[in-house]
Structures are given as structure tokens and as C-alpha cells.
Design an enzyme around this catalytic site. Sequence first.
Site, PDB file in Angstrom:
ATOM      1  CB  CYS A  57       3.209  -6.405   7.818  1.00  0.00           C
ATOM      2  SG  CYS A  57       4.369  -6.578   6.561  1.00  0.00           S
ATOM      3  CE1 TYR A  81      11.103  -6.347   9.054  1.00  0.00           C
ATOM      4  CE2 TYR A  81       9.446  -8.109   9.204  1.00  0.00           C
ATOM      5  CZ  TYR A  81      10.244  -7.051   9.619  1.00  0.00           C
ATOM      6  OH  TYR A  81      10.438  -7.268  11.035  1.00  0.00           O
ATOM      7  N   GLY A  82       9.584  -6.507   2.384  1.00  0.00           N
ATOM      8  CA  GLY A  82       8.860  -6.636   0.953  1.00  0.00           C
ATOM      9  C   GLY A  82      10.010  -7.310  -0.082  1.00  0.00           C
ATOM     10  CB  CYS A 105       1.530  -2.818  -0.021  1.00  0.00           C
ATOM     11  SG  CYS A 105       2.841  -2.090   0.710  1.00  0.00           S
ATOM     12  CG  HIS A 115       4.005   2.044   2.615  1.00  0.00           C
ATOM     13  ND1 HIS A 115       4.204   0.979   3.565  1.00  0.00           N
ATOM     14  CD2 HIS A 115       5.039   2.820   2.926  1.00  0.00           C
ATOM     15  CE1 HIS A 115       5.340   1.147   4.242  1.00  0.00           C
ATOM     16  NE2 HIS A 115       5.992   2.115   4.003  1.00  0.00           N
ATOM     17  CG  ASP A 119       3.789  -2.630   8.840  1.00  0.00           C
ATOM     18  OD1 ASP A 119       3.779  -3.511   8.041  1.00  0.00           O
ATOM     19  OD2 ASP A 119       4.131  -1.418   8.583  1.00  0.00           O
ATOM     20  CB  SER A 120       8.138  -4.231   7.786  1.00  0.00           C
ATOM     21  OG  SER A 120       6.976  -3.766   7.055  1.00  0.00           O
ATOM     22  CD  GLU A 154       8.792   4.082   4.167  1.00  0.00           C
ATOM     23  OE1 GLU A 154       9.754   4.608   4.828  1.00  0.00           O
ATOM     24  OE2 GLU A 154       7.981   3.327   4.760  1.00  0.00           O
TER      25      GLU A 154
HETATM   26  N1  DGL Z   1       4.593  -3.450   5.564  1.00  0.00           N
HETATM   27  C1  DGL Z   1       4.822  -3.968   4.098  1.00  0.00           C
HETATM   28  C2  DGL Z   1       3.583  -4.597   3.403  1.00  0.00           C
HETATM   29  O1  DGL Z   1       2.618  -4.128   3.746  1.00  0.00           O
HETATM   30  C3  DGL Z   1       5.405  -2.961   3.435  1.00  0.00           C
HETATM   31  C4  DGL Z   1       6.623  -2.186   3.739  1.00  0.00           C
HETATM   32  C5  DGL Z   1       7.798  -3.350   3.560  1.00  0.00           C
HETATM   33  O2  DGL Z   1       8.053  -3.958   2.500  1.00  0.00           O
HETATM   34  O3  DGL Z   1       8.269  -3.865   4.753  1.00  0.00           O
HETATM   35  O4  DGL Z   1       3.722  -5.487   2.513  1.00  0.00           O
END
Ligand code: DGL
Length: 244
Positions: free
Chosen positions: A76, A45-46, A187, A189, A13-14, A155
Site C-alpha cells: 500500500c 486509508y488514503g 497507488c 489501484h 495493503d489497506s 472500486e
Molecule cells: N492502497 C492504497 C494506496 O496504495 C489505496 C487505497 C486506500 O486509499 O486505502 O495508496
Amino acid sequence: MQPNPNNAIGVFDSGVGGLTVVRALMERLPFENIIYFGDTARVPYGVKSVDTIRHFTAQITQFLLQKEVKLLIIACNTMAAVAAQVVRDLSAVPVLDVIEAGALGAIATTQRKQVGVIGTPTTINSNAYARAIHQHAATIRVYSQACALFVPLVEEGWLDHEVTRLTAQEYLRPLLAHNIDTLVLGCTHYPLLIPLLRDTVGPDVRLVDSAETMAQQTAALLEKMNLANPQRLAPEYHFYVTDI
Ligand code: DGL
């Protein structure tokens, strides 16, 4: 060549959000070793460009392949949306991604064929969820909404906070106006916001948590490919991050 069933599953994941997927895997597959990689130095990353996300994704894939994982899981949604092919091109082992898992979960859940999808701006702009759903079920209507503020709110730990509640109402209003009966949490989160999102959408909309569907899909694939770890020992878990 068939991967070694004793080897670990690589999950990435990011950042640390993909641990929602790891948790679901640990519960569903208690004898599987897992190597997790979270790119905490470069999250989020989003909101990054597709080229940058593909470049980072290739680096992570190479790192995990060097660890001789038997299966790669793109936890991710953002990487799955725009860089899944990069992973598949580099990898000789099977690759699963959360978007395919979430799409199948949505198809199994919706009754009125009205599905909402929420995710980061990159995930939503890629239209990857709608494409994945339509590949299997062309008649389902998919309504998407980018929720750029959810990742920073999670976060911050504002899981049950007035600001998050108002933000959710604002983002979800257009989807609810389309009378969706299913909402895909696209996502890593968002599973942490499930109680708040349940309150926001009401009892008639079912939430699809792609972490859960991913664990089911992983179990099915390991079984089908004879890749399940035959050892009944306490599993090893390794976690790598690129920053605090
Ligand atoms: N892991 C990213 C997702 O599932 C969320 C966090 C990010 O923007 O990196 O899209």
C-alpha cells in the site's frame, strides 16, 4: 537471526488493491509462498490521518510477524508513505515498500528528469515519493498530484468509463503542462487504469508501475540475502481480509 527461506513472504495493503503486487510477485517468483493481508473492513486509508494509518499498520505488521513471514512487503503506497518506519521498527525480518520500488523505477525510466507522481491525498501530502527519488537522484524534478477520485472509480469498476477519462484528464493536465516524461502510478489501484492513463498521457510519457518494480526488487533481495525458497514445489497462497 536469519529468517527461514521456506517461510512465506508477507504482503499487505489497506484492501484488495495490493493484489496487483501479489500478481507481479507470483509471475516473477513462482516458488515463493505468499501470505496476503487486506484490511477490507477499514479501507480506504488514503483519506485517513497519519496517526490512524500508523496504528492500523502496526496491527497488520504484528499479525503477519506472528505468521513467521521471512520478508514483509508494504504493497500500500499510503502505508509506505507515512508508516514504513512503524513496520521497520517492529520487524526483525527485511521490509520492502512500494515507494522505494516506484522511486527506483522512476529514476531508471526518466530521460529528461521530469517525473510526475500520482497517489492518494495522504501519499501525496507526505511528499514521500519526492524524498525517495531525491535521495538517489537529487536533480530530478518531481511534480505530484493527489487523485482522490481514482480509488472509488476503480472500486466501482469504471476502468474504461467516460467519467474516469474526464477525471484523469483533469488530474493529469497540470503534470503534462510540466512536460513530464515519466509518470509513477503511486497507488495500488492505478495499474488497473493503465490503458486509460496511457491514452490520457500519450506515447511520450512512460508509466512506472510500482508492482512490477517491487517484484524485481524482491527477487534481488531474496537472492542477495539467500532467502529464496529452495523448494521447487507448487507454492501456498493464503489470503486474509478483515471484512467481505
Ligand atoms: N492502497 C492504497 C494506496 O496504495 C489505496 C487505497 C486506500 O486509499 O486505502 O495508496
